[in-house]
Design a protein around this motif. Structure first.
Motif, PDB file in Angstrom:
ATOM      1  N   TRP A  44      20.556 -37.463  -1.921  1.00 34.19           N
ATOM      2  CA  TRP A  44      20.707 -36.444  -1.911  1.00 34.19           C
ATOM      3  C   TRP A  44      19.911 -34.758  -2.672  1.00 34.19           C
ATOM      4  O   TRP A  44      20.668 -34.076  -1.503  1.00 34.19           O
ATOM      5  N   VAL A  45      18.246 -35.165  -3.243  1.00 33.42           N
ATOM      6  CA  VAL A  45      18.462 -34.515  -3.500  1.00 33.42           C
ATOM      7  C   VAL A  45      17.604 -33.580  -2.534  1.00 33.42           C
ATOM      8  O   VAL A  45      17.517 -32.342  -1.809  1.00 33.42           O
ATOM      9  N   LEU A  46      16.823 -34.909  -1.126  1.00 36.70           N
ATOM     10  CA  LEU A  46      15.995 -33.798  -0.106  1.00 36.70           C
ATOM     11  C   LEU A  46      16.563 -33.461   0.607  1.00 36.70           C
ATOM     12  O   LEU A  46      16.932 -32.185   1.190  1.00 36.70           O
ATOM     13  N   LEU A  47      18.056 -33.797   0.880  1.00 37.21           N
ATOM     14  CA  LEU A  47      18.803 -33.280   2.063  1.00 37.21           C
ATOM     15  C   LEU A  47      19.299 -31.588   1.103  1.00 37.21           C
ATOM     16  O   LEU A  47      19.609 -31.340   2.324  1.00 37.21           O
ATOM     17  N   ALA A  48      19.471 -31.957   0.432  1.00 34.51           N
ATOM     18  CA  ALA A  48      20.125 -30.825  -0.342  1.00 34.51           C
ATOM     19  C   ALA A  48      18.765 -29.663   0.392  1.00 34.51           C
ATOM     20  O   ALA A  48      18.957 -28.908   0.501  1.00 34.51           O
ATOM     21  N   ILE A  49      17.247 -30.014   0.067  1.00 32.57           N
ATOM     22  CA  ILE A  49      16.549 -29.396   0.137  1.00 32.57           C
ATOM     23  C   ILE A  49      16.038 -28.696   1.277  1.00 32.57           C
ATOM     24  O   ILE A  49      15.586 -27.452   1.733  1.00 32.57           O
ATOM     25  N   ASN A  50      16.562 -30.253   2.488  1.00 32.79           N
ATOM     26  CA  ASN A  50      16.756 -29.482   4.327  1.00 32.79           C
ATOM     27  C   ASN A  50      17.634 -28.143   3.764  1.00 32.79           C
ATOM     28  O   ASN A  50      17.206 -27.726   4.637  1.00 32.79           O
ATOM     29  N   SER A  51      18.758 -28.383   3.402  1.00 34.38           N
ATOM     30  CA  SER A  51      19.736 -27.663   3.079  1.00 34.38           C
ATOM     31  C   SER A  51      19.357 -26.083   3.261  1.00 34.38           C
ATOM     32  O   SER A  51      19.700 -25.401   3.920  1.00 34.38           O
ATOM     33  N   LEU A  52      18.014 -25.904   2.172  1.00 38.72           N
ATOM     34  CA  LEU A  52      17.577 -25.285   1.475  1.00 38.72           C
ATOM     35  C   LEU A  52      16.795 -24.137   2.781  1.00 38.72           C
ATOM     36  O   LEU A  52      16.603 -22.985   2.731  1.00 38.72           O
ATOM     37  N   PHE A  53      15.778 -25.117   3.379  1.00 37.75           N
ATOM     38  CA  PHE A  53      14.890 -24.279   4.422  1.00 37.75           C
ATOM     39  C   PHE A  53      16.336 -24.174   5.151  1.00 37.75           C
ATOM     40  O   PHE A  53      15.629 -23.017   6.104  1.00 37.75           O
ATOM     41  N   SER A  54      16.963 -24.813   6.022  1.00 35.49           N
ATOM     42  CA  SER A  54      17.799 -24.443   7.308  1.00 35.49           C
ATOM     43  C   SER A  54      18.478 -23.202   6.596  1.00 35.49           C
ATOM     44  O   SER A  54      18.783 -22.588   7.324  1.00 35.49           O
ATOM     45  N   ALA A  55      18.815 -22.855   5.190  1.00 37.96           N
ATOM     46  CA  ALA A  55      19.586 -21.962   4.903  1.00 37.96           C
ATOM     47  C   ALA A  55      18.606 -20.670   4.976  1.00 37.96           C
ATOM     48  O   ALA A  55      18.989 -19.793   5.385  1.00 37.96           O
ATOM     49  N   LEU A  56      18.047 -21.203   4.321  1.00 39.60           N
ATOM     50  CA  LEU A  56      16.902 -19.756   4.324  1.00 39.60           C
ATOM     51  C   LEU A  56      16.548 -19.245   5.890  1.00 39.60           C
ATOM     52  O   LEU A  56      16.101 -18.156   6.156  1.00 39.60           O
ATOM     53  N   THR A  57      16.030 -20.462   6.969  1.00 41.96           N
ATOM     54  CA  THR A  57      16.114 -19.896   7.860  1.00 41.96           C
ATOM     55  C   THR A  57      17.179 -18.616   8.520  1.00 41.96           C
ATOM     56  O   THR A  57      16.866 -17.839   9.887  1.00 41.96           O
ATOM     57  N   VAL A  58      18.201 -18.270   7.884  1.00 40.07           N
ATOM     58  CA  VAL A  58      18.950 -17.844   7.941  1.00 40.07           C
ATOM     59  C   VAL A  58      18.851 -16.286   8.132  1.00 40.07           C
ATOM     60  O   VAL A  58      18.792 -14.771   8.946  1.00 40.07           O
ATOM     61  N   ARG A  59      17.656 -15.813   6.774  1.00 36.87           N
ATOM     62  CA  ARG A  59      16.730 -15.206   6.570  1.00 36.87           C
ATOM     63  C   ARG A  59      16.059 -14.567   7.861  1.00 36.87           C
ATOM     64  O   ARG A  59      16.118 -13.324   8.278  1.00 36.87           O
ATOM     65  N   THR A  60      15.158 -15.419   8.248  1.00 41.98           N
ATOM     66  CA  THR A  60      14.249 -15.474   9.306  1.00 41.98           C
ATOM     67  C   THR A  60      14.901 -14.445  10.655  1.00 41.98           C
ATOM     68  O   THR A  60      14.457 -13.684  11.491  1.00 41.98           O
ATOM     69  N   VAL A  61      15.971 -15.459  10.957  1.00 42.78           N
ATOM     70  CA  VAL A  61      16.595 -15.183  12.216  1.00 42.78           C
ATOM     71  C   VAL A  61      17.524 -13.630  12.137  1.00 42.78           C
ATOM     72  O   VAL A  61      16.985 -13.153  12.780  1.00 42.78           O
ATOM     73  N   TRP A  62      17.578 -13.878  10.707  1.00 36.99           N
ATOM     74  CA  TRP A  62      18.107 -11.840  11.371  1.00 36.99           C
ATOM     75  C   TRP A  62      17.537 -10.680  11.361  1.00 36.99           C
ATOM     76  O   TRP A  62      16.982 -10.105  11.817  1.00 36.99           O
ATOM     77  N   GLU A  63      15.273 -10.966  10.414  1.00 39.50           N
ATOM     78  CA  GLU A  63      15.588 -10.008  10.420  1.00 39.50           C
ATOM     79  C   GLU A  63      14.144 -10.415  11.604  1.00 39.50           C
ATOM     80  O   GLU A  63      13.922  -9.558  12.970  1.00 39.50           O
ATOM     81  N   ILE A  64      13.939 -11.047  12.406  1.00 43.49           N
ATOM     82  CA  ILE A  64      14.046 -11.359  14.736  1.00 43.49           C
ATOM     83  C   ILE A  64      14.905 -10.497  14.973  1.00 43.49           C
ATOM     84  O   ILE A  64      14.182  -9.763  16.204  1.00 43.49           O
ATOM     85  N   ALA A  65      16.269 -10.652  14.943  1.00 42.09           N
ATOM     86  CA  ALA A  65      17.596 -10.302  15.317  1.00 42.09           C
ATOM     87  C   ALA A  65      16.733  -8.637  15.647  1.00 42.09           C
ATOM     88  O   ALA A  65      17.225  -7.548  16.524  1.00 42.09           O
ATOM     89  N   ARG A  66      17.237  -7.946  13.716  1.00 45.56           N
ATOM     90  CA  ARG A  66      16.879  -7.348  13.882  1.00 45.56           C
ATOM     91  C   ARG A  66      15.780  -6.706  14.204  1.00 45.56           C
ATOM     92  O   ARG A  66      15.949  -4.745  14.708  1.00 45.56           O
ATOM     93  N   ARG A  67      14.812  -6.682  14.029  1.00 43.02           N
ATOM     94  CA  ARG A  67      13.217  -6.497  15.142  1.00 43.02           C
ATOM     95  C   ARG A  67      13.187  -5.307  16.609  1.00 43.02           C
ATOM     96  O   ARG A  67      13.317  -5.112  16.633  1.00 43.02           O
TER      97      ARG A  67
END
Length: 428
Positions: free
Chosen positions: A99-122
């Protein structure tokens, strides 16, 4: 495109929190953290899980298959060390560790939301950034590897999108005023690439392209100073990777810069009987005879032996190698052929989704190139270069995942561009 101040590219936090919540709720409710205990829990992280088990139980970085076979460099260290930490804190192969490892994976996947935003915005617009961000946040295909696999896939996708963000910042894409990259930015760039190298070295083909793209984007008068800073970034990269390489030299008695299994993978993809898919039945974790050879010969000699056989076979069957490499290129973008029947929707639904996202993503990239969208050339290089190793060696659907944040952006850009055209069509 209107240029903006750097503060304008900060991503909103709401999509991140929604993405994280969706992933954690899904994997908790769907019980994807319950891995079967068959084959001594091998499906829990596969070789990475085995290495994490060895680390957590005092055998060091080794034992990637069955039993205690000694030191290994079969896989780079970042994610196995993460597994080992979870095993130490929450139990070896326990449900809580999963559960912890999949939650950490989920954190990395969710953080990609922020990088997707900046790539698309720029490179595009606020509208493209908004829709791309929400697609990545809640679209099931974007989260599948985070919530089901104990593997580095979600982390790799985040790191690759992060390094693209750093490159865009250093080139000042979309900004009103831009100064040449600072030494601190270059050092950060080198450090992130070192983490990528120690997580998934296959992405390193893109490193020189990305670095040169940044340098050549600077004014000609700054090239000399930027080259010096780029060398400093390279030194940071080497300093971060060198301890792992030195450890391999001491433990395996061979020069293994990052990982040792290339020869094995080359054979499994291109040996006698190869058809474009990995011949997993000859993998040491599945074939007792091959495992016995691996154990008796040692990891590095065994990998070299299989690599030499693969090269000899390729040399004698060049046409066959080219044919299955083209097949792997097709599978990379169109999806792997199904080997089981699971009902119409389960059978064809994932394939249709995979094919549609590929087509929309590639057409969106082509449109961005045609319209000379900022950094479109860099994105095109990523699409061209990242799959090359997989075309020649082996293939899996998850290998496309580092490109999928860009594909989500290009899909939104293509659809929004088409909508504008459809809107004005009746008045033409």
């Amino acid at each position: 495109m209107k240029t903006l101040a750097r503060d304008e590219f900060r991503a909103p936090w709401l999509p991140f929190w929604i993405a994280l919540a969706v992933r954690i709720v899904y994997m908790t409710v769907a019980h994807t953290w319950r891995f079967p205990a068959i084959e001594d829990h091998f499906s829990f992280g596969h070789e990475m899980g085995r290495i994490g088990h060895a680390l957590a139980t005092g055998y060091g970085y080794g034992d990637p298959f069955h039993g205690h076979t000694g030191p290994t460099a079969w896989l780079p260290p970042v994610y196995p060390l993460l597994i080992a930490a979870s095993f130490k804190l929450f139990g070896v192969y326990s449900n809580l560790s999963a559960w912890v490892l999949l939650a950490i994976n989920s954190l990395f996947s969710a953080l990609t939301v922020r990088t997707v935003w900046e790539i698309a915005r720029r490179s595009f617009s606020r509208s493209v950034a908004t829709w791309s961000t929400w697609i990545w946040a809640i679209y099931p295909a974007a989260m599948q590897y985070a919530v089901k696999w104990v593997w580095e896939t979600a982390l790799t996708a985040f790191l690759f999108s992060l390094v693209l963000v750093l490159a865009l910042r250093m080139r000042g894409i979309g900004e009103e005023r831009h100064e040449s990259p600072t030494l601190g930015e270059w050092l950060g760039f080198g450090f992130v690439w070192a983490v990528i190298a120690l997580t998934n070295p296959s992405l390193l083909l893109f490193l020189p392209i990305c670095g040169l793209w940044i340098v050549f984007g600077c004014p000609l008068r700054d090239w000399q100073s930027q080259a010096v800073k780029a060398v400093a970034a390279a030194l940071i990269f080497i300093a971060c990777v060198a301890p792992w390489t030195y450890r391999n030299w001491k433990s395996l008695h061979a020069f293994v810069p990052l990982r040792s299994n290339f020869g094995v993978e080359l054979y499994l993809g291109n040996g006698p009987g190869s058809d474009g898919l990995e011949m997993g039945f000859e993998h040491p974790y599945m074939d007792p005879g091959q495992f016995a050879l691996y154990r008796s010969m040692g990891e590095v000699p065994y990998s070299k032996m299989r690599g030499d056989k693969a090269k000899a076979y390729i040399g004698q069957h060049v046409g066959h190698f080219l044919h299955i490499s083209l097949l792997r290129a097709y599978y990379f973008w169109a999806g792997l052929p199904r080997t089981t029947t699971r009902g119409v929707m389960k059978e064809y639904g994932p394939d249709i989704n995979f094919d549609i996202t590929t087509l929309l993503g590639l057409f969106g990239l082509a449109l961005a190139l045609r319209r000379r969208i900022p950094a479109a050339g860099l994105y095109a290089c990523a699409f061209a270069v990242l799959p090359l190793t997989y075309y020649a060696v082996t293939i899996s659907a998850r290998f496309r995942h580092p490109l999928e944040p860009l594909m989500a952006i290009f899909t939104v850009y293509l659809i929004q561009s088409a909508e504008k055209r459809w809107t004005i069509w009746p008045w033409r």
